[in-house]
Design an enzyme around this catalytic site. Structure first.
Site, PDB file in Angstrom:
ATOM      1  N   HIS A  75       0.864  -1.179   0.000  1.00 32.84           N
ATOM      2  CA  HIS A  75       0.000   0.000   0.000  1.00 32.84           C
ATOM      3  C   HIS A  75       0.898   1.226   0.000  1.00 32.84           C
ATOM      4  CE1 HIS A  75      -3.691   2.328   0.731  1.00 32.84           C
ATOM      5  NE2 HIS A  75      -2.876   3.142   1.391  1.00 32.84           N
ATOM      6  N   CYS A  76       0.762   2.036  -1.035  1.00 33.54           N
ATOM      7  CA  CYS A  76       1.620   3.213  -1.188  1.00 33.54           C
ATOM      8  C   CYS A  76       0.860   4.456  -0.738  1.00 33.54           C
ATOM      9  CB  CYS A  76       2.067   3.367  -2.637  1.00 33.54           C
ATOM     10  SG  CYS A  76       3.171   4.777  -2.891  1.00 33.54           S
ATOM     11  N   PRO A  77       1.279   5.098   0.350  1.00 36.49           N
ATOM     12  CA  PRO A  77       0.574   6.306   0.801  1.00 36.49           C
ATOM     13  C   PRO A  77       0.716   7.462  -0.175  1.00 36.49           C
ATOM     14  CG  PRO A  77       2.594   5.982   2.061  1.00 36.49           C
ATOM     15  CD  PRO A  77       2.416   4.759   1.223  1.00 36.49           C
ATOM     16  N   SER A  81      -1.945   6.963  -2.514  1.00 38.05           N
ATOM     17  CA  SER A  81      -3.208   6.767  -1.789  1.00 38.05           C
ATOM     18  C   SER A  81      -3.981   5.569  -2.315  1.00 38.05           C
ATOM     19  CB  SER A  81      -4.074   8.031  -1.874  1.00 38.05           C
ATOM     20  OG  SER A  81      -3.396   9.132  -1.323  1.00 38.05           O
TER      21      SER A  81
END
EC number: 2.3.1.225
Length: 620
Positions: free
Chosen positions: A400-402, A405
């Site tokens: 999951h890449c912040p 998003s």
């Protein structure tokens, strides 16, 4: 006041040490010639002789009150069980504790015998004197396959409470059987059920210090699960601290803090928080492009662009703009969400089961219980993972890449990688063009100190652009190289981080083995052409895995050594002392050190839960 589950294990003593003679109990020679021992060992020939030639009865209990059918069920003797039933054995006969042969089959997960018993009319909901059904016993011993079978095929209740208000989920949580917990949650077992002491399954997992059990329960639960208090007013985190399980206490406390800080998605602030850092990165790239265009490409205080430098300058701009487009697609595109299987209570019929499990599902047949998602209620593909941030299962989950998003998975990894690649190329080109433009300023002084002062005062925008790009370039370049390396090997970031946990990434001998690696050329071509790598089934069997089958090496019966439920201790390993579990009733109490616990599962069915109100509170 302390809260505790106590399991007291009694070690079989040596008769010589106790001064006992060999004549105590039933003689060994007689044991070898009765229907009960023959049933336990699966000696069908001897059983046939005893019943048909010597007239032995199979419908009467032995001296301890146990039936031959129970012994055959305990050790998965299918042929013997069939013979006993055909010759008068009652499938619903109960011993003095109310246990049937089905209870005994659940101890070791004897699915074949259980299937025979149920087909012959055994009651799947039969309860003993403690309120245990077969599902309770299976949960106590971590027999996940048995649980799955009796629930999915015979509609056994996976959430029925015993006499103390404890469901199979309570037992699985206490014993730390994470796979059984996953299955029970998958079957909609109630996480918040409180027993007579006010304890939920999470309380018992915390008391025992079972970190994996706590992790599974928290991931499938909500903030309210962490805030429930027992009758002593303690939460699971507080109970873990009281028992000096510091790692569990820290995990539960941290999980509660994170859930409390998480904003409601329906509120304006919650919707803003769901956007993550994607708007920040978007604005940052746009500002850099704006500064680059005005302060480098179109700067009036720098020499006119030559044809070659001009082409490179605008190529960098185009690459960065194309990267922005891919960034938008990556952040907005479905990363590979797997459809959830959650029923609407308003449209469900009263007699409709909460969930239907396919018995022939390859994941269940292989015993891959980690593929069960208790939140999405699905049997997810092998390389999928549930994202705690998105709260969805993602196929070929990478991470999951912040900054985007969004999760990076099977359906958007192509856009993510090309976005990184284009931005790295754009930064290389624009950085080189900026440096060349600044160095070609004819008005700049020749000395280094004076030149730096001139650049800082006359080319602030270009200098700022170079500094920011320099800081960003190395982190993005490293991420791009890592992603390219993983694509060439057809492996994800999640798999790399959890290679030691995922059994499908281990070959013979426990060494790392990637069954999906088809070679660098094939992996790269598949990814670039199709946008993802194919999943190749691994058909090799791991010989080191323990089978679900039931076996019995040797058996010894001691009439004077019983557990609380009345089961005779059985020595399945002659090199170790046999053990039996003692059931704690309301009228008995024993001192017990909560810090020292046995990881061995007792052989009897008696695993009584008890609270000891007289114990002092243990400070963390």
């Amino acid at each position: 006041m302390s809260s505790e589950i106590e399991v007291v294990e009694e070690i079989q003593s040596n008769p010589k040490e106790n001064g006992e003679s060999s004549s105590k109990g039933i003689e060994e020679e007689s044991l070898k010639n009765d229907v009960y021992t023959a049933a336990a060992y699966g000696d069908l020939e001897k059983l046939h002789r005893l019943v048909e030639c010597e007239g032995s009865s199979v419908s009467e209990p032995d001296a301890l009150g146990y039936y031959a059918l129970q012994w055959s069920a305990l050790n998965n003797r299918v042929a013997v069980a069939q013979y006993l039933i055909e010759h008068g054995g009652d499938v619903n006969a109960t011993d003095h504790t109310g246990q049937t042969a089905l209870h005994w089959s659940a101890v070791r997960g004897a699915i074949q015998v259980a299937e025979l018993l149920l087909q012959e009319g055994a009651r799947v909901d039969a309860t003993d004197m403690y309120g245990y059904q077969a599902t309770h016993v299976a949960a106590q011993y971590g027999q996940t396959a048995f649980l799955c079978h009796v629930v999915s095929k015979w509609n056994a209740d996976p959430d029925v409470p015993d006499n103390d208000g404890r469901s199979p989920l309570h037992w699985a949580a206490y014993k730390g059987f994470a796979d059984s917990i996953r299955l029970l949650l998958f079957l909609d077992a109630y996480r918040g059920r409180q027993d007579k002491e006010g304890c939920t399954p999470l309380h018992w997992a915390a008391i025992r210090g079972n970190l994996e059990a706590c992790t599974v329960l928290v991931q499938a639960g909500k903030k309210e699960d962490l805030m429930i208090t027992d009758k002593t007013g303690l939460t699971p985190a507080q109970l873990a601290a009281e028992k000096n399980h510091r790692q569990v206490s820290f995990f539960l406390g941290n999980a509660r803090s994170l859930l409390e800080k998480r904003c409601d998605g329906s509120s304006p602030l919650g919707r803003l928080s769901k956007l993550g850092l994607a708007p920040v990165l978007w604005i940052m790239i746009l500002l850099l492009l704006l500064v680059y265009t005005n302060s480098v490409v179109l700067a009036s205080n720098l020499p006119k662009l030559t044809t070659g430098i001009g082409a490179l300058a605008w190529l960098g701009f185009i690459l960065a703009t194309a990267g922005l487009f891919l960034f938008y697609r990556c952040s907005r595109k479905d990363p590979g969400y797997i459809r959830m299987n959650i029923h609407d209570p308003q449209t469900m019929k009263d007699d409709e089961p909460l969930l239907k499990i396919e018995l022939n599902n390859p994941a269940l047949l292989a015993g891959n219980w980690t593929q069960l998602c208790a939140t999405c209620k699905i049997i997810r593909p092998l390389r999928a993972k549930h994202c705690s941030t998105c709260d969805r299962c993602v196929e070929q989950f990478d991470h999951h890449c912040p900054w985007v998003s969004n999760c990076v998975g099977k359906k958007n990894k192509w856009e993510f990688f090309l976005f990184l690649l284009l931005e790295v190329l754009a930064m290389l080109i624009t950085g080189g063009v900026t440096l060349a433009r600044v160095l070609s300023d004819p008005s700049a002084p020749s000395s280094f100190g004076a030149w730096m002062s001139h650049v800082a005062s006359n080319h602030v925008g270009a200098l700022s652009f170079l500094l920011v790009e320099f800081c960003l370039f190395f982190s993005v370049a490293v991420l791009t190289v890592i992603q390219a390396s993983q694509i060439s090997r057809n492996i994800t970031t999640n798999e790399m981080a959890n290679a030691l946990r995922y059994s499908y990434l281990r070959g013979p001998g426990g060494r790392f083995r990637n069954p999906y690696d088809l070679g660098c050329r094939r992996n790269c071509s598949d990814f670039l052409v199709k946008g993802y790598n194919e999943d190749i089934e691994c058909h090799e069997e791991d010989a080191t895995q323990r089978p679900e089958g039931i076996s019995m090496m040797q058996m010894q019966r001691n009439p004077n050594l019983q557990n609380g439920n009345g089961h005779v201790a059985i020595d399945v390993n002659p090199t170790h002392n046999s053990q039996s579990a003692h059931v704690h009733s309301a009228n008995c109490s024993h001192s017990h050190n909560s810090k020292s616990k046995s990881d061995n599962v007792p052989l009897g069915l008696g695993l009584g839960l008890s609270r000891n109100p007289t114990r002092p509170v243990v400070s963390p």
